[in-house]
Motif scaffolding. Sequence first.
Motif, PDB file in Angstrom:
ATOM      1  N   GLN A  70       1.512   9.079  -6.148  1.00  0.00           N
ATOM      2  CA  GLN A  70       1.684  10.510  -5.898  1.00  0.00           C
ATOM      3  C   GLN A  70       2.755  11.096  -6.822  1.00  0.00           C
ATOM      4  OE1 GLN A  70       3.019  11.522  -1.927  1.00  0.00           O
ATOM      5  NE2 GLN A  70       2.038  13.531  -2.034  1.00  0.00           N
ATOM      6  N   VAL A 109      -5.334   8.100  -5.474  1.00  0.00           N
ATOM      7  CA  VAL A 109      -5.611   6.842  -4.781  1.00  0.00           C
ATOM      8  C   VAL A 109      -6.795   7.084  -3.852  1.00  0.00           C
ATOM      9  CG1 VAL A 109      -4.715   5.088  -3.198  1.00  0.00           C
ATOM     10  CG2 VAL A 109      -3.186   6.156  -4.851  1.00  0.00           C
ATOM     11  N   GLU A 131       0.986   4.091  -2.890  1.00  0.00           N
ATOM     12  CA  GLU A 131       0.695   5.487  -2.564  1.00  0.00           C
ATOM     13  C   GLU A 131       1.796   6.437  -3.037  1.00  0.00           C
ATOM     14  OE1 GLU A 131      -1.643   6.507   1.233  1.00  0.00           O
ATOM     15  OE2 GLU A 131      -0.602   4.634   1.716  1.00  0.00           O
ATOM     16  N   ARG A 143       0.828  -1.206   0.000  1.00  0.00           N
ATOM     17  CA  ARG A 143       0.000   0.000   0.000  1.00  0.00           C
ATOM     18  C   ARG A 143       0.864   1.258   0.000  1.00  0.00           C
ATOM     19  NH1 ARG A 143      -4.484   1.892   4.522  1.00  0.00           N
ATOM     20  NH2 ARG A 143      -4.224   4.093   4.103  1.00  0.00           N
ATOM     21  N   GLN A 144       1.915   1.268   0.832  1.00  0.00           N
ATOM     22  CA  GLN A 144       2.816   2.420   0.881  1.00  0.00           C
ATOM     23  C   GLN A 144       3.494   2.648  -0.469  1.00  0.00           C
ATOM     24  OE1 GLN A 144       5.262   1.200   4.268  1.00  0.00           O
ATOM     25  NE2 GLN A 144       4.560   3.029   5.344  1.00  0.00           N
TER      26      GLN A 144
END
Length: 144
Positions: free
Chosen positions: A83, A89, A79, A75-76
């Motif tokens: 970005q 997201v 993200e 997930r990190q």
Amino acid sequence: MKVKRKLKQRSKKEQRMARDVNHCISKKIVEKAQRHSSVIALENLNGLSKNKQKSKTVMKPQRQRLGRWSFFQLRQFIEYKAQMNGVPVVFVDPKYTSQECSSCGHIAKENRKTQDHFECVSCGLVANADYNASLNIRRRAIVS
């Protein structure tokens, strides 16, 4: 002493492999979203308790393998790469995504016949359970 050192080396190797796999997966997801000018929708799994992860619908060896996988790390990676590339997201509520019919919206435990088979008791829709859940996540992302 030698055994402990070997186990430590092996665990570090597994961590590096998982990190590399997460990087590759996140890169492909973000590239595809960017190519199609779309949004990435993820379930908001923050606060998922250990009890919920130990679901009886998953066999024990599979549960252990999934429990060790670094979903938070994936997930990190998604993200920060999203970005960097200007891809939005959106996080959606994961409640009942696997039990809800993507066609009629009926929610029931009985809809989920097996781990991979979805059959709505209301409208009769038959689909792969993961595919049905992904349609629900997409719909929730569009609505929010």
